[in-house]
Design a protein around this motif. Structure first.
Motif, PDB file in Angstrom:
ATOM      1  N   ALA A 132       9.457   0.584 -36.907  1.00 57.86           N
ATOM      2  CA  ALA A 132       8.728   1.825 -36.653  1.00 57.86           C
ATOM      3  C   ALA A 132       8.052   2.322 -37.929  1.00 57.86           C
ATOM      4  O   ALA A 132       6.865   2.667 -37.926  1.00 57.86           O
ATOM      5  CB  ALA A 132       9.669   2.888 -36.098  1.00 57.86           C
ATOM      6  N   MET A 174       5.283   6.510 -34.762  1.00 66.00           N
ATOM      7  CA  MET A 174       6.497   6.112 -34.063  1.00 66.00           C
ATOM      8  C   MET A 174       7.729   6.838 -34.610  1.00 66.00           C
ATOM      9  O   MET A 174       7.872   6.982 -35.821  1.00 66.00           O
ATOM     10  CB  MET A 174       6.705   4.599 -34.174  1.00 66.00           C
ATOM     11  N   ASP A 207      11.645   7.398 -35.660  1.00 61.30           N
ATOM     12  CA  ASP A 207      12.564   6.531 -36.407  1.00 61.30           C
ATOM     13  C   ASP A 207      13.745   6.149 -35.512  1.00 61.30           C
ATOM     14  O   ASP A 207      14.790   6.800 -35.525  1.00 61.30           O
ATOM     15  CB  ASP A 207      13.051   7.249 -37.665  1.00 61.30           C
ATOM     16  N   MET A 208      13.549   5.094 -34.724  1.00 62.39           N
ATOM     17  CA  MET A 208      14.580   4.603 -33.815  1.00 62.39           C
ATOM     18  C   MET A 208      14.720   3.102 -34.006  1.00 62.39           C
ATOM     19  O   MET A 208      13.738   2.413 -34.292  1.00 62.39           O
ATOM     20  CB  MET A 208      14.185   4.883 -32.355  1.00 62.39           C
ATOM     21  N   GLN A 264      11.422   2.276 -29.970  1.00 61.80           N
ATOM     22  CA  GLN A 264      10.501   3.164 -30.660  1.00 61.80           C
ATOM     23  C   GLN A 264       9.079   3.017 -30.152  1.00 61.80           C
ATOM     24  O   GLN A 264       8.297   3.975 -30.148  1.00 61.80           O
ATOM     25  CB  GLN A 264      10.557   2.949 -32.176  1.00 61.80           C
TER      26      GLN A 264
END
Length: 266
Positions: free
Chosen positions: A73, A171, A173-174, A178
């Motif tokens: 991401a 995007m 922050d996963m 994401q």
């Protein structure tokens, strides 16, 4: 008339096995006005050396090396921040485009006057062999439709920054999903995703990758519903059941359709 610039966003991490094939598919595009921004996430293999060899051959290819490993991401966001194009297209470091992908998708979006689109794609394995799975897009997909639909794939996505706000492409922050969270941001803003029925890309499903782990993928979808979109428990359950049923249907239908198509082609 000058073709609008397309900025291609490519995150890379330990991609030495596939990155050259991915770059070759970009150089082979019939559409010539593009820049490819590859952001390396602290690879410890030969990814950067390979990319640098291509940078020397084609000035449209740019390499940004991160100092801290922070995920796909963040890499995509860095590429987006450094992009100069009107159109943003996404291509991961192990996926492939057909030679006419950019030309057809840009033409489609300009004719349709749409800001967000996804082409249909086929699935290949880690060796680049077709898995005889072809994923076809719906004509139009909105926010509610995407909550229960798992057909969109990053390799087919393109956005027009004259219509889509750049901030909606940042995007979250996963670790997982994401990309899906980002498409939901775009759709939540009131835009729709217009689907192209033509197969224009190859999505590589690598065994052991995050996307190939079904259980973790399912957990990622639930996290997306509850923690990112903050849907109610009842709505989350409803969307999750719809998502699961569609995934089962896709597996059965796509496999059957692909087998029939393969037998016809042969």
């Amino acid at each position: 008339m000058t073709e609008p610039l397309v900025s291609i966003i490519t995150p890379a991490y330990n991609s030495e096995k596939f990155i050259s094939e991915t770059i070759k598919s970009v150089i082979a595009q019939t559409y010539k006005n593009w820049e490819m921004i590859i952001v390396d996430d602290c690879s410890d293999d030969r990814t950067c050396q390979i990319v640098n060899s291509w940078v020397k051959k084609d000035k449209r290819i740019k390499l940004i090396r991160k100092k801290i490993n922070s995920g796909a991401a963040d890499s995509r966001n860095i590429a987006l921040e450094n992009s100069k194009g009107r159109f943003i297209a996404y291509l991961d470091a192990d996926d492939i485009w057909y030679p006419n992908k950019l030309s057809k998708q840009v033409k489609f979006m300009m004719e349709m006057k749409c800001g967000f689109s996804c082409c249909s794609y086929e699935v290949i394995d880690s060796d680049g062999e077709s898995k005889n799975k072809y994923i076809y897009m719906k004509d139009i997909l909105d926010y509610k439709g995407f909550l229960t639909n798992n057909l969109l794939q990053t390799v087919g996505i393109m956005a027009d920054l004259k219509i889509i706000e750049r901030n909606n492409l940042i995007m979250p922050d996963m670790k997982r999903r994401q990309d899906a969270a980002t498409w939901l941001q775009v759709l939540k803003s009131g835009k729709k995703c217009y689907g192209m029925k033509e197969i224009l890309a190859k999505y590589r499903r690598v065994e052991g990758s995050l996307s190939s782990n079904k259980l973790k993928a399912a957990q990622g979808v639930w996290y997306l519903y509850r923690n990112v979109e903050k849907l109610s428990l009842i709505l989350s359950i409803y969307c999750y059941i719809r998502y699961a049923l569609l995934a089962i249907w896709k597996r059965i239908y796509v496999n059957n359709y692909s087998q029939k198509r393969c037998s016809i082609d042969n």
